[in-house]
Structure formats: structure tokens, C-alpha cells
Design a protein around this motif. Structure first.
Motif, PDB file in Angstrom:
ATOM      1  N   ASN A  70      19.468  37.441 -18.388  1.00  0.00           N
ATOM      2  CA  ASN A  70      20.674  38.170 -18.766  1.00  0.00           C
ATOM      3  C   ASN A  70      20.384  39.139 -19.905  1.00  0.00           C
ATOM      4  N   VAL A  71      21.046  40.295 -19.877  1.00  0.00           N
ATOM      5  CA  VAL A  71      21.008  41.238 -20.988  1.00  0.00           C
ATOM      6  C   VAL A  71      22.436  41.366 -21.511  1.00  0.00           C
ATOM      7  N   PHE A  72      22.678  40.914 -22.715  1.00  0.00           N
ATOM      8  CA  PHE A  72      24.017  40.967 -23.291  1.00  0.00           C
ATOM      9  C   PHE A  72      24.300  42.398 -23.751  1.00  0.00           C
ATOM     10  N   SER A  73      25.548  42.823 -23.604  1.00  0.00           N
ATOM     11  CA  SER A  73      25.868  44.238 -23.782  1.00  0.00           C
ATOM     12  C   SER A  73      27.269  44.403 -24.360  1.00  0.00           C
ATOM     13  N   HIS A  74      27.705  45.660 -24.472  1.00  0.00           N
ATOM     14  CA  HIS A  74      29.058  46.014 -24.883  1.00  0.00           C
ATOM     15  C   HIS A  74      29.472  45.253 -26.154  1.00  0.00           C
ATOM     16  N   HIS A  75      30.629  44.578 -26.128  1.00  0.00           N
ATOM     17  CA  HIS A  75      31.106  43.884 -27.326  1.00  0.00           C
ATOM     18  C   HIS A  75      30.147  42.788 -27.775  1.00  0.00           C
ATOM     19  N   ALA A  76      29.535  42.084 -26.812  1.00  0.00           N
ATOM     20  CA  ALA A  76      28.614  41.003 -27.178  1.00  0.00           C
ATOM     21  C   ALA A  76      27.431  41.552 -27.969  1.00  0.00           C
ATOM     22  N   ALA A  77      26.848  42.649 -27.494  1.00  0.00           N
ATOM     23  CA  ALA A  77      25.713  43.241 -28.201  1.00  0.00           C
ATOM     24  C   ALA A  77      26.150  43.805 -29.549  1.00  0.00           C
TER      25      ALA A  77
END
Length: 320
Positions: A70-77
Motif C-alpha cells: 500500500n502507498v498511503f496518500s492524500h490526507h493520510a500522507a
């Protein structure tokens, strides 16, 4: 660095799930908060956190059980990079990956299908794979309202005591490359307006509001020299009209009734008096003024800025 409370993990292999049930009972009693499947934290610590830190902890909890690709993105990143945002933080954690990798959004994960992410747009922090700061804010700018998109980019590129998390030129390049995708033009517009000189979320929102009201764009972080030993830097400066603008976050004055708070007020009063002598107009505003654009327009006009000839033609879409 903010210290996070321990993430308590339910053990699915405990006899008859006794540990899981014990944690659930504590959550039902209000002593723990469930932040993802089988993951809990102390309620008192959770309640003391702001939205960014809560989402960061939630992301770490989800990452501890999610697939390793998984690559965490958007708000999570953004939370993991500690990029402050204007709006509310979501309950679900964002993950981006190729469509062929499968997987769907769920109660705790919001999945964004995407072509393979280039290696240079992936980073690692806290042992979690996530989009780079520049890619993160471009992704956000594609889905957020314009003011919130500008806040995200400004914050990631901010030049201050610490090195910026992203370079503005890099963000603009990525946003231009995204023009052919959904929300790409919105991201490019936000990146074109963004700056690395804004020092806070509400300075960024102020600048968006000033533009939307039709007032001239200000110069940011202008330095005024009082004497050989003293100089002052202002949030906003309109040199053609001689007007200084200051966003008043109130934090710099300190709190309480002690000597430190009183000294801060005195220093700020001296600073403002001196800036008034060095300028033709001086205006100070707060977040509540930015949330009411017509009130901010009156303040700017009273300070000596030319009133815009066009009417206010947009909705007040600022949240937070």
C-alpha cells in the motif's frame, strides 16, 4: 516532535478473544477510543490531540495491519508528513495504488485507483510507504476546494525554521503534469497561486480571500527597519498604497495574566505603533474576519486599499 500514546492491539489469538473483549469493554466505558479494527488508544490522550495528530495516529494504526504494498496518500500522507490543512480530517485513511492491485474502499480505508506511482514520488516515514510531500499536496489539490488546496501547498512548501517538505517548483511541475486528469486543472491553478512565503494556514486563507475580493495581491514577509538594531517583518504589505496588513492569530501574545503575557502585549503594541509610523495605513484581522469576507473587505478599505469595483461573487466556502 509530538509524543503519541501507545496503540493498544487486540490479540485475535487470545483465548476466546478475551483480550479483544477487555479492550472493547474499556472503549464502551469511555476509557479507550477505537481508532481502527482491533486498535485502541487512551481516550484522554486522544481527546487532547488536534485533527492532524489524530489522523496521523489513525493512519499508523491502519498501516500496521494493511498490505505492505500500500502507498498511503492524500490526507493520510499529509498527516504523516505533518502538513497542516484547513478543513476537517476524514475518518477513513487514504491509500493510492494501481487498479490491477485490487482492493476496495472499506470502513477504514478510502482507496484511490491510480496508475503506478513513480518511485521518485514515494517516500517513507515512520516505517510507512506514502506519497512524497509534493505528490501529496497535488493529489489533495485535485479534490479539495481552492482555498484548502492553496493552504496544503503553501504549508508543504513553507520556508521557515525547518526545511520545506516540498519545493514549490516541484509542486507546480507535478500539477501541470496532472492537467489531463480529473481535478488536474484545479490543482494547477492552486499551485500557480501558492507561495512558499506564507507562514500559517490562516495567512494562506487570507491571501485567497484578498484575491477573491478583488483587492491587489500583497507582498509577503516585508521587512521594515526601525533603527540599526531593530527591524520588523510584516505578514502583508501593499507598497503602492503604503498599507501594512497583519493576521492576528492571538497566540503570539501569550496566555494567562502573568508577566510574560503582559510583556508580549507591550512588545506588540510598540511594534504596531512603529509600523504605523512607517506606513500610510495599518490593518489587523482575525480568522473570524476571514470567515466573513465582507467584513474583511471593510477593514481593508478603511486602511486605504482601493475598494474593488466588482461585487463579491463567491460563496464563503472556508471551513475549519
Amino acid at each position: 516532535m509530538t509524543h503519541h500514546p501507545e496503540i493498544l492491539r487486540a490479540d485475535p489469538w487470545a483465548g476466546r478473544h478475551l483480550e479483544s473483549r477487555a479492550l472493547l469493554r474499556q472503549a464502551q466505558a469511555g476509557r479507550l477510543v477505537r481508532i481502527s479494527h482491533g486498535r485502541y488508544v487512551d481516550a484522554e490522550s486522544w481527546n487532547a490531540m488536534d485533527g492532524l495528530e489524530r489522523h496521523r495516529l489513525r493512519t499508523l494504526a491502519v498501516a500496521s495491519t494493511a498490505a505492505t504494498d500500500n502507498v498511503f496518500s492524500h490526507h493520510a500522507a499529509a498527516a504523516l508528513w505533518r502538513i497542516p490543512l484547513l478543513g476537517d480530517w476524514p475518518d477513513r485513511v487514504d491509500v493510492t495504488g494501481p487498479v490491477r492491485s485490487g482492493g476496495r474502499s472499506s470502513e477504514q480505508i478510502r482507496r484511490h485507483p491510480s496508475a503506478a506511482i513513480p518511485a521518485e514520488q514515494i517516500g517513507t516515514t515512520d516505517g510507512v510507504r506514502l506519497t512524497s510531500p509534493a505528490r501529496t499536496v497535488v493529489d489533495l489539490a485535485r479534490v479539495l476546494p481552492f482555498p484548502e488546496a492553496v493552504v496544503a501547498i503553501d504549508a508543504a512548501c513553507r520556508i521557515g525554521r525547518a526545511a520545506p517538505k516540498a519545493l514549490l517548483a516541484e509542486v507546480r511541475d507535478l500539477s501541470c503534469a496532472a492537467r489531463g486528469r480529473r481535478g488536474g486543472r484545479r490543482a494547477a491553478d492552486a499551485a500557480a497561486f501558492a507561495t512558499d512565503q506564507s507562514e500559517s494556514v490562516w495567512e494562506s486563507v487570507s491571501r485567497v480571500t484578498i484575491r477573491r475580493l478583488g483587492f491587489p495581491d500583497p507582498v509577503l514577509q516585508q521587512e521594515f527597519r526601525w533603527d540599526d538594531r531593530t527591524s520588523y517583518r510584516t505578514d502583508f504589505w501593499w507598497p503602492e498604497y503604503g498599507v501594512v496588513g497583519e493576521f492576528d492569530g492571538l497566540v503570539k501574545y501569550g496566555s494567562g495574566e502573568g508577566d510574560e503575557a503582559r510583556s508580549a502585549l507591550v512588545r506588540e503594541k510598540i511594534r504596531e505603533d512603529r509600523l504605523r509610523t512607517l506606513s500610510s495605513g495599518f490593518v489587523r484581522w482575525t480568522a473570524s474576519d476571514v470567515r466573513d469576507p465582507l467584513r474583511l473587505a471593510r477593514l481593508l478599505g478603511a486602511a486605504g486599499l482601493p475598494r474593488p469595483t466588482r461585487r463579491l461573487a463567491y460563496a464563503n466556502d472556508f471551513s475549519g
